[in-house]
Structures are given as structure tokens and as C-alpha cells.
Design an enzyme around this catalytic site. Sequence first.
Site, PDB file in Angstrom:
ATOM      1  N   ARG A 282       0.951  -0.998  -0.123  1.00  0.00           N
ATOM      2  CA  ARG A 282      -0.378  -0.005   0.238  1.00  0.00           C
ATOM      3  C   ARG A 282       0.735   1.228   0.149  1.00  0.00           C
ATOM      4  NH1 ARG A 282      -3.263  -1.774   5.970  1.00  0.00           N
ATOM      5  NH2 ARG A 282      -0.924  -2.253   6.797  1.00  0.00           N
ATOM      6  N   GLU A 307       4.793   1.152   1.223  1.00  0.00           N
ATOM      7  CA  GLU A 307       4.748   0.061   2.448  1.00  0.00           C
ATOM      8  C   GLU A 307       5.132  -1.499   2.261  1.00  0.00           C
ATOM      9  OE1 GLU A 307       1.652  -0.186   5.913  1.00  0.00           O
ATOM     10  OE2 GLU A 307       1.531  -2.127   5.856  1.00  0.00           O
ATOM     11  N   TYR A 355      -2.226 -10.422  17.147  1.00  0.00           N
ATOM     12  CA  TYR A 355      -2.243  -9.370  15.962  1.00  0.00           C
ATOM     13  C   TYR A 355      -3.197  -8.577  16.910  1.00  0.00           C
ATOM     14  CZ  TYR A 355      -3.210  -8.129  11.146  1.00  0.00           C
ATOM     15  OH  TYR A 355      -3.920  -7.500  10.041  1.00  0.00           O
ATOM     16  N   ASP A 357      -4.791  -4.848  17.690  1.00  0.00           N
ATOM     17  CA  ASP A 357      -5.059  -3.389  16.880  1.00  0.00           C
ATOM     18  C   ASP A 357      -4.566  -2.254  18.656  1.00  0.00           C
ATOM     19  OD1 ASP A 357      -5.557  -4.038  14.585  1.00  0.00           O
ATOM     20  OD2 ASP A 357      -7.623  -4.129  15.054  1.00  0.00           O
TER      21      ASP A 357
HETATM   22  N1  UDP Z   1      -6.599  -7.934   2.780  1.00  0.00           N
HETATM   23  C1  UDP Z   1      -6.578  -8.161   1.742  1.00  0.00           C
HETATM   24  N2  UDP Z   1      -6.477  -6.488   0.941  1.00  0.00           N
HETATM   25  C2  UDP Z   1      -6.479  -5.451   0.637  1.00  0.00           C
HETATM   26  C3  UDP Z   1      -6.691  -5.555   2.552  1.00  0.00           C
HETATM   27  C4  UDP Z   1      -6.810  -6.188   3.062  1.00  0.00           C
HETATM   28  O1  UDP Z   1      -6.940  -9.215   0.711  1.00  0.00           O
HETATM   29  O2  UDP Z   1      -6.497  -4.606  -0.351  1.00  0.00           O
HETATM   30  C5  UDP Z   1      -6.450  -8.671   3.833  1.00  0.00           C
HETATM   31  C6  UDP Z   1      -5.461  -9.155   3.749  1.00  0.00           C
HETATM   32  O3  UDP Z   1      -5.071 -10.812   4.147  1.00  0.00           O
HETATM   33  C7  UDP Z   1      -4.225  -8.386   5.196  1.00  0.00           C
HETATM   34  C8  UDP Z   1      -6.471  -8.492   5.434  1.00  0.00           C
HETATM   35  O4  UDP Z   1      -7.067  -8.379   4.953  1.00  0.00           O
HETATM   36  O5  UDP Z   1      -3.328  -9.618   6.130  1.00  0.00           O
HETATM   37  C9  UDP Z   1      -5.594  -7.497   7.431  1.00  0.00           C
HETATM   38  O6  UDP Z   1      -6.529  -6.510   6.517  1.00  0.00           O
HETATM   39  P1  UDP Z   1      -5.756  -5.280   7.470  1.00  0.00           P
HETATM   40  O7  UDP Z   1      -5.971  -3.288   6.660  1.00  0.00           O
HETATM   41  O8  UDP Z   1      -6.667  -5.093   8.583  1.00  0.00           O
HETATM   42  O9  UDP Z   1      -4.108  -5.387   7.595  1.00  0.00           O
HETATM   43  P2  UDP Z   1      -3.436  -4.592   9.030  1.00  0.00           P
HETATM   44  O10 UDP Z   1      -3.965  -2.924   8.353  1.00  0.00           O
HETATM   45  O11 UDP Z   1      -3.424  -4.572   9.658  1.00  0.00           O
HETATM   46  O12 UDP Z   1      -2.127  -4.913   8.277  1.00  0.00           O
END
Ligand code: UDP
Length: 374
Positions: A282, A307, A355, A357
Site C-alpha cells: 500500500r 509499505e 495480532y 490493534d
Molecule cells: N486484505 C486483502 N486485501 C486488501 C486489504 C486487506 O486481502 O486490500 C486482507 C489481507 O489478508 C490482510 C487482512 O485483510 O492481511 C487484514 O487487513 P488489514 O487492513 O486489517 O491489515 P493491517 O492494516 O493490520 O495490516
Amino acid sequence: MFDYLVVGAGLFGAVFAHEAHKRGKRVLVIDRRSHIAGNVYTENVGGINVHKFGAHIFHTSNKEVWDYIQQFAEFNRYTNSPVARYKDELYNLPFNMNTFSQMWGVKTPAEAQKKLDEQKAEAVAALNGREPANLEEQALSLVGRDIYEKLIKGYTEKQWGRKCTELPAFIIKRLPVRLVYDNNYFNDKYQGIPVGGYTQIVEKMLDDVEVRLGVDFFKERGALTANAKKIVFTGMIDEYYDYRFGELEYRSLRFETEDLPQENFQGNAVVNYTEAQVPYTRIIEHKHFEFGCQGGNATEHTVITREYPATWRRGDEPYYPMNDEKNNALYAKYRAMADTEANVIFGGRLGMYKYFDMHHVIAEALACVGKEFG
Ligand code: UDP
């Protein structure tokens, strides 16, 4: 002599230290980094609060936690609504009517539901009533083939460095699926970003508490522990026990930050790149967390961060615990050791190998304070 040595100046350590200090305890907080606030650390770069260790969006349904954090900062009304980019296609997240409409041209919830049912049919039949055993099965039975292939598979395999068939199902359950036109990424009641960033929150928590930065617990363990009645340890629990049962696995991240001479780079705080070929997951444009492109705090420049997920090796920053069966079983062994300790408390994402938040971390820290002080 200290009542508590708190190892780690992140959220767990700071909440605990704050509450212990309030109760008249002598507390020393140490951190091996040169700054407080752990991974919620933000730094002001030319009027923009930069989330140095990835996007941190505060959200919770726990009123106690929400009221607690409000003592330390004012929160804005930011609502996370990331956009997913797959090749040249853009989709709203989480999976909602906007996404379904963009993906299939459907317009009503009934049309979307029909399409979802078609898309999921094969996976649901294959499950034959049993629970999904891995992330791929979970995703396919939740949203079906098209969304899995375009928005989940590539992103997830990059993020975790493993096939979706080898990842636990719970990871994807974090994401809502909705038949309304609502791009709010979270289902929680309360959400926002602290005006002025996160570092000030931890600064306020640690006001009047003795903090020593650049101190590595493992290098000075003997002297540090000799001077404290109890330890609150928020680092990696396996490292604390010198990896005696083996190494827990983590996932790491690498951040590439750029300060650009333009006002607005991508028009949104978070854009996910969901195809496997793009090496980052991202791009964060930090000013949009605080409405930097509008109103009084507009800046002519913008700061973005790519990232990149990374393999974790000993010595790297551990960002995500790999909560699969194998690692959870190993953690259980460390946890059993921890349960025999009268004078050590383990907390936070690394100390509890979960995991979490931010709101989970605060809730855990407050629960720990409750247990400790009644
Ligand atoms: N995820 C995905 N596509 C996206 C965003 C998230 O498949 O565009 C999945 C992916 O497996 C990720 C999980 O959803 O690890 C959780 O995403 P989140 O954004 O909650 O993760 P964080 O911000 O904690 O990295």
C-alpha cells in the site's frame, strides 16, 4: 529501587506506566529505540504528521477504551475508506455495494447478493458444512472467486509471504462484507485520528515517569532486573526466554518514505495495491489522515510511504505475529512459562504474540492494571 521496570515505551507499556505512576509507584520505562511510542510513533514533517511505522487508525467499540484515549488528545472524525488498485482498476473497500457495483455492474443489494451467491457457490459446496480451514477457503466462501482473485490473493500473499492456503482463516475475517454503499473500513462505533499525532499521547502518558531511551534490556538485564521489584515486558516473549523452545515467527515491514513537492498525490490516505506484481502492499499519503488538503492546514508538499512486506529474521523489527497453529502452539509453551512467573507481566503484540490493534492493546493494559492494583 523501582516498583516496576517497563520494557518498551509503546502503548501497552505507556498505559501501564501511567497508571502505576498515578498510584504512587516508582516506575522506570526503557526502550531500545531512540524515541517513545513504539510503532504508533508519528513525526511532524513540514506540518504533516507522518505515521513512521505504518498507518494507525484508531477504532474501537469499547467505550471505556475510547474515553480513556480521549484524555490524551482530541480525535478528528477520520473514517478509514481505503481504495484498492488492481492493475488499472480501482475498487472501494471494504467489500460493499460500491465494490460489487464496480466489479460486476450490479446496482441493488438483491443483484449483488445473487452475484455473490453465484461466486461463492463452488467454495461453499466444497466446504460441505465444515469451517474454512485456511484463508483461501474463508475468502472464497465469503466473497467468491472474482473478489478473491483481484482484491485478496495477491495482497495477502505479499503481505504474509505465504500462500493463502497456508494462512489462518481469521485474518480475512477482519474485513467486513456489506450490502450497503458504505466505504467505512471498520464496523466499530468510534473512530478517528488524534489531532497532532500519536506521539503526544504517549508523551502525556509518560509525563513525570522516568524514561530511558536507547537502553537494550538484553544488554543490561542483570542490573536492570536487580533494581526492580516487577517487570512489565512488552518485547518478544520468545526472546525474553532466550528462544529456549524455538523461535516464534513474525512478519516484518520496510517503509520507503518520500516528501513530494505537490499538494495531493493520490487523493486518499490509503491506496492498497492488490496485484502480486507490485512489490509493496500500500501507499499511505499521511496528510489525508488529518484533512491536510483542505482548510487551514493545507501544505504545498505531501509525504507518502510505500509499505513493503518483508521476511523477518532475528534482529529485524517484528511487526506481525504469525498466528497459525504451529506458532500458537509454540507460544502456548512460552505462555505456560510466563504463568509461573510471579514478578513478570507480558503485554502488547509481542509480549502476548497476538495480532492486536491499538484498542486491543489499551484494553489489555487496562485489564492488567485492574489485576495489579484492584
Ligand atoms: N486484505 C486483502 N486485501 C486488501 C486489504 C486487506 O486481502 O486490500 C486482507 C489481507 O489478508 C490482510 C487482512 O485483510 O492481511 C487484514 O487487513 P488489514 O487492513 O486489517 O491489515 P493491517 O492494516 O493490520 O495490516
